[in-house]
Motif scaffolding. Sequence first.
Motif, PDB file in Angstrom:
ATOM      1  N   MET A 126     -29.922 -17.901  -2.880  1.00 24.48           N
ATOM      2  CA  MET A 126     -30.223 -17.076  -1.719  1.00 24.48           C
ATOM      3  C   MET A 126     -30.280 -17.920  -0.449  1.00 24.48           C
ATOM      4  N   TYR A 127     -30.935 -19.070  -0.519  1.00 17.93           N
ATOM      5  CA  TYR A 127     -31.086 -19.896   0.679  1.00 17.93           C
ATOM      6  C   TYR A 127     -29.772 -20.528   1.115  1.00 17.93           C
ATOM      7  N   VAL A 128     -28.954 -20.943   0.173  1.00 17.15           N
ATOM      8  CA  VAL A 128     -27.658 -21.520   0.529  1.00 17.15           C
ATOM      9  C   VAL A 128     -26.827 -20.498   1.308  1.00 17.15           C
ATOM     10  N   THR A 129     -26.779 -19.278   0.824  1.00 11.25           N
ATOM     11  CA  THR A 129     -25.979 -18.242   1.493  1.00 11.25           C
ATOM     12  C   THR A 129     -26.647 -17.755   2.778  1.00 11.25           C
ATOM     13  N   PHE A 130     -27.973 -17.688   2.786  1.00  8.78           N
ATOM     14  CA  PHE A 130     -28.684 -17.207   3.975  1.00  8.78           C
ATOM     15  C   PHE A 130     -28.549 -18.162   5.150  1.00  8.78           C
ATOM     16  N   ILE A 131     -28.785 -19.446   4.904  1.00 10.37           N
ATOM     17  CA  ILE A 131     -28.814 -20.409   5.999  1.00 10.37           C
ATOM     18  C   ILE A 131     -27.487 -20.448   6.760  1.00 10.37           C
ATOM     19  N   ALA A 162     -41.330 -13.815   5.477  1.00 12.33           N
ATOM     20  CA  ALA A 162     -40.053 -14.524   5.518  1.00 12.33           C
ATOM     21  C   ALA A 162     -38.932 -13.680   4.912  1.00 12.33           C
ATOM     22  N   ILE A 163     -39.203 -13.081   3.769  1.00 17.40           N
ATOM     23  CA  ILE A 163     -38.166 -12.307   3.082  1.00 17.40           C
ATOM     24  C   ILE A 163     -37.738 -11.097   3.908  1.00 17.40           C
ATOM     25  N   LEU A 164     -38.704 -10.398   4.517  1.00 17.83           N
ATOM     26  CA  LEU A 164     -38.352  -9.260   5.357  1.00 17.83           C
ATOM     27  C   LEU A 164     -37.532  -9.719   6.558  1.00 17.83           C
ATOM     28  N   MET A 216     -29.849 -10.543   8.068  1.00 22.04           N
ATOM     29  CA  MET A 216     -28.547 -10.300   7.447  1.00 22.04           C
ATOM     30  C   MET A 216     -27.991  -8.937   7.832  1.00 22.04           C
ATOM     31  N   ILE A 217     -28.863  -7.931   7.917  1.00 15.55           N
ATOM     32  CA  ILE A 217     -28.417  -6.611   8.370  1.00 15.55           C
ATOM     33  C   ILE A 217     -27.897  -6.706   9.806  1.00 15.55           C
ATOM     34  N   SER A 218     -28.597  -7.464  10.644  1.00 11.03           N
ATOM     35  CA  SER A 218     -28.174  -7.638  12.039  1.00 11.03           C
ATOM     36  C   SER A 218     -26.817  -8.311  12.116  1.00 11.03           C
ATOM     37  N   ALA A 266     -27.181 -13.075   0.117  1.00  7.85           N
ATOM     38  CA  ALA A 266     -28.511 -13.340   0.671  1.00  7.85           C
ATOM     39  C   ALA A 266     -29.314 -12.042   0.817  1.00  7.85           C
ATOM     40  N   LEU A 267     -28.651 -10.983   1.285  1.00  5.06           N
ATOM     41  CA  LEU A 267     -29.326  -9.700   1.481  1.00  5.06           C
ATOM     42  C   LEU A 267     -29.752  -9.089   0.146  1.00  5.06           C
ATOM     43  N   ILE A 268     -28.897  -9.138  -0.851  1.00  2.00           N
ATOM     44  CA  ILE A 268     -29.211  -8.545  -2.154  1.00  2.00           C
ATOM     45  C   ILE A 268     -30.378  -9.271  -2.818  1.00  2.00           C
ATOM     46  N   ILE A 269     -30.331 -10.601  -2.842  1.00  5.26           N
ATOM     47  CA  ILE A 269     -31.407 -11.359  -3.499  1.00  5.26           C
ATOM     48  C   ILE A 269     -32.722 -11.203  -2.739  1.00  5.26           C
ATOM     49  N   SER A 270     -32.669 -11.223  -1.420  1.00  4.34           N
ATOM     50  CA  SER A 270     -33.907 -11.071  -0.642  1.00  4.34           C
ATOM     51  C   SER A 270     -34.496  -9.674  -0.823  1.00  4.34           C
ATOM     52  N   THR A 271     -33.656  -8.661  -0.935  1.00  2.00           N
ATOM     53  CA  THR A 271     -34.145  -7.299  -1.169  1.00  2.00           C
ATOM     54  C   THR A 271     -34.823  -7.188  -2.531  1.00  2.00           C
ATOM     55  N   ILE A 272     -34.186  -7.744  -3.556  1.00  5.08           N
ATOM     56  CA  ILE A 272     -34.793  -7.742  -4.897  1.00  5.08           C
ATOM     57  C   ILE A 272     -36.126  -8.489  -4.877  1.00  5.08           C
TER      58      ILE A 272
END
Length: 452
Positions: free
Chosen positions: A56-61, A354-356, A362-364, A391-397
């Motif tokens: 999640m962090y690799v894709t998010f950053i 942080a997760i929210l 990611m939505i933005s 990143a969005l899928i893992i953070s939502t879960i």
Amino acid sequence: MPNVTTQQLKRVLKPIHLWAIAVGLVISGEYFGWNLGWAVSGTIGFLIATLIITLMYVTFIFSYTELTTSIPHAGGAFAYAYRALGPFAGLVAGYATLIDFLFATPAIAFALGAYLHFLWPAISVLYSALFFNVVFIGINVLGVKESAVFSIVVTVLAVGELLLFMGVVLPHFKMNNFVSHPMPFGWTGIFAALPYAVWFYLAIEGVAMVAEEVKEPKRNIPKGYISALATLVFLALGVMILTGGITDWRKLSNLDYPLPQAISYALGRAGSFTKIFASIGLFGLIASFHGTILASSRQVFAMARSGYMPRFLSKVSNKFKTPHWAILAGGVVSCLALYYSDTNKIIVVSVMGAILMYMMSMISLFVLRVKEPALERSFKSPAYPVFPAIALIISTITLFAMIYYNFELSLYFFGGLAVVILIFVLMGKHKVKIMEENMIAPIFLSDNSIIQ
């Protein structure tokens, strides 16, 4: 009103600086907090949770950096959400970011107190945590800011200590200890452990705020982030696995000082090396502690100046040129959290914020790609739309798992958000368009002045 100088930020940062900033912000997460995940998932369950969160962090950053570089000087995730989705989304993202950093501070303060308690048992964890909180709030108000060189030195020292820790405990590692009771709560424990795995990397997003000051950002930002993430992943997995093999991991799963305690099992509590290790560990915690105070006060300042919080919080001290009311407000929140809560709950609340914030960011990003395709993007998310989608899928879960396993805390978190939204509407703030210059986050210079 104080004099405010407007100038262009210089691009002076290299990959080594990004590495130091990123690792320095996060390094305290390797020292404590993550071990609480063992208590709800076991060693193997937590290892799986950590690998999921690492992805999640690799894709998010890399996706988050696109937002930072395409909207220069923005005041954080709330500015991205405001531009993409409007004032309510901006408020949600801003609230989440504030919770993230405001509650990370008392969690680290508890760890500082716990390390001192380990060295000198007569010292109270709570009172020493409050002491650190007050002292560093005062330092930030006075404008005493660590230099870039000191940041690198402290980060290198903290990383070196963790490498030394791994070298010391490696001969004492026993695989039987690590795989004993590997998943006592089954596969569901993995979901319960997700927030503690987030703690390994929480606050790394803060380094994206200096993206505008990076030389050749398209080339150097990936280098800086990849090296920082590689360092943190290696340290996280190395520390977690080796610590779990020293003794019965259940003895360490509820401590705020798991590493010194692990060394004490290997070398003896009274050993001089054990005490030296715990003493040096304070530097790594202090580096992150100072960074979270600075980041939270910056966010309060920017949101107050934009009208999202009381205006007095955006005032700057005429004497010290620092946002003193914003810093003090964060200090009050931190002290209250220390007095009325514990490390476990504080970490969960901080991670929830942080997760929210990650989700809103990611939505933005997706919305801005459609809404403003011509927006200049000096750095684009690799493998779009796959990276931000992962990143969005893992953070939502992760968020839903946290709500399920921490329902009472989630009620406080979302209840606070509901109150903030209600006040926002009653004051009519949702009808006021924020000027672009009010979306700018303050940048603290070495001489303690603030630029926009």
